[in-house]
Design a protein around this motif. Structure first.
Motif, PDB file in Angstrom:
ATOM      1  N   UNK A   1       0.828  -1.218   0.000  1.00  0.00           N
ATOM      2  CA  UNK A   1       0.000   0.000   0.000  1.00  0.00           C
ATOM      3  C   UNK A   1       0.856   1.258   0.000  1.00  0.00           C
ATOM      4  N   UNK A   2       2.060   1.177   0.557  1.00  0.00           N
ATOM      5  CA  UNK A   2       2.941   2.341   0.625  1.00  0.00           C
ATOM      6  C   UNK A   2       3.645   2.624  -0.704  1.00  0.00           C
ATOM      7  N   UNK A   3       3.682   1.656  -1.607  1.00  0.00           N
ATOM      8  CA  UNK A   3       4.376   1.868  -2.873  1.00  0.00           C
ATOM      9  C   UNK A   3       3.628   2.942  -3.672  1.00  0.00           C
ATOM     10  N   UNK A   4       4.331   4.020  -3.947  1.00  0.00           N
ATOM     11  CA  UNK A   4       3.751   5.126  -4.698  1.00  0.00           C
ATOM     12  C   UNK A   4       2.847   6.025  -3.878  1.00  0.00           C
ATOM     13  N   UNK A   5       2.735   5.754  -2.580  1.00  0.00           N
ATOM     14  CA  UNK A   5       1.887   6.551  -1.705  1.00  0.00           C
ATOM     15  C   UNK A   5       2.547   7.898  -1.422  1.00  0.00           C
ATOM     16  N   UNK A   6       1.749   8.872  -1.027  1.00  0.00           N
ATOM     17  CA  UNK A   6       2.304  10.202  -0.789  1.00  0.00           C
ATOM     18  C   UNK A   6       3.348  10.213   0.326  1.00  0.00           C
ATOM     19  N   UNK A   7       3.212   9.348   1.328  1.00  0.00           N
ATOM     20  CA  UNK A   7       4.225   9.331   2.394  1.00  0.00           C
ATOM     21  C   UNK A   7       5.525   8.693   1.907  1.00  0.00           C
ATOM     22  N   UNK A   8       5.448   7.765   0.962  1.00  0.00           N
ATOM     23  CA  UNK A   8       6.678   7.206   0.382  1.00  0.00           C
ATOM     24  C   UNK A   8       7.369   8.266  -0.480  1.00  0.00           C
ATOM     25  N   UNK A   9       6.591   8.952  -1.285  1.00  0.00           N
ATOM     26  CA  UNK A   9       7.147  10.021  -2.119  1.00  0.00           C
ATOM     27  C   UNK A   9       7.745  11.110  -1.228  1.00  0.00           C
ATOM     28  N   UNK A  10       7.045  11.441  -0.149  1.00  0.00           N
ATOM     29  CA  UNK A  10       7.561  12.441   0.798  1.00  0.00           C
ATOM     30  C   UNK A  10       8.892  11.995   1.393  1.00  0.00           C
ATOM     31  N   UNK A  11       9.026  10.705   1.667  1.00  0.00           N
ATOM     32  CA  UNK A  11      10.276  10.190   2.227  1.00  0.00           C
ATOM     33  C   UNK A  11      11.422  10.370   1.238  1.00  0.00           C
TER      34      UNK A  11
END
Length: 184
Positions: free
Chosen positions: A112-122
């Motif tokens: 679910x984190x792949x491509x998620x805004x929090x992953x991009x933010x990281x």
């Protein structure tokens, strides 16, 4: 320490109302096993955000500082706008149920984190601060701050939390970071 505090704050705010927070609520309701779910979230986030922070630090080796600053500023502003779009709960695969709460959480949360805004933010935060460890630690703690209460208190918490206010606060933080990047 700035990298740690900014990473923690921005991800904790950005995570409120995010699909992974909804996934946490879903997993808590399905398994009713908070400790394995919390550890699944922790491991999945450390893996996902560790890879993301590494990418953010690594990518800056190939672009000029000026181009990097421009891309980082634009990326912060893009994430600020993206946060304003509410997430919807996605159906989790019931095939993972047989592996238990920890494995189901680990796999579903990581995916679910792949491509998620929090992953991009990281990725963006690691590129900005060039601090792999502090950004990974900060974003992971931010994820835990936003998701552990959902796992523990679920429905009661979600009924009282003003999601739109949290979404606007997170968006504002990213917008300010984007504008500050252009100024310095």
């Amino acid at each position: 320490m700035e990298a740690f505090f900014v990473s923690t704050t921005t991800v904790a705010l950005a995570e409120i109302g995010d699909k992974t927070q909804l996934l946490s609520l879903f997993l808590a309701a399905r398994f009713r096993a908070p400790i394995p779910i919390i550890f699944g979230i922790l491991v999945a986030t450390l893996l996902n955000h560790g890879l993301s922070a590494w990418l953010g630090v690594w990518i800056t080796e190939f672009i000029s500082p000026q181009t990097g600053q421009l891309l980082i500023g634009i990326s912060f502003i893009a994430v600020a706008l993206w946060i304003l779009i509410p997430d919807k709960e996605e159906d989790a695969s019931s095939k993972l149920n047989r592996y238990g709460a920890f494995v189901a959480t680990l796999v579903l949360f990581f995916l679910a984190e792949i491509g998620d805004k929090t992953q991009i933010a990281t990725v963006i935060l690691a590129a900005q601060y060039q601090q792999f460890f502090l950004v990974t630690l900060g974003t992971t703690i931010g994820m835990m701050l936003a998701n552990v209460p959902v796992v523990l208190f679920g429905n009661q918490l979600m009924q009282k939390l003003p999601l739109n206010a949290a979404r606007y606060a997170a968006s504002s933080v990213f917008m300010v970071l984007g504008l500050l990047t252009f100024m310095f």
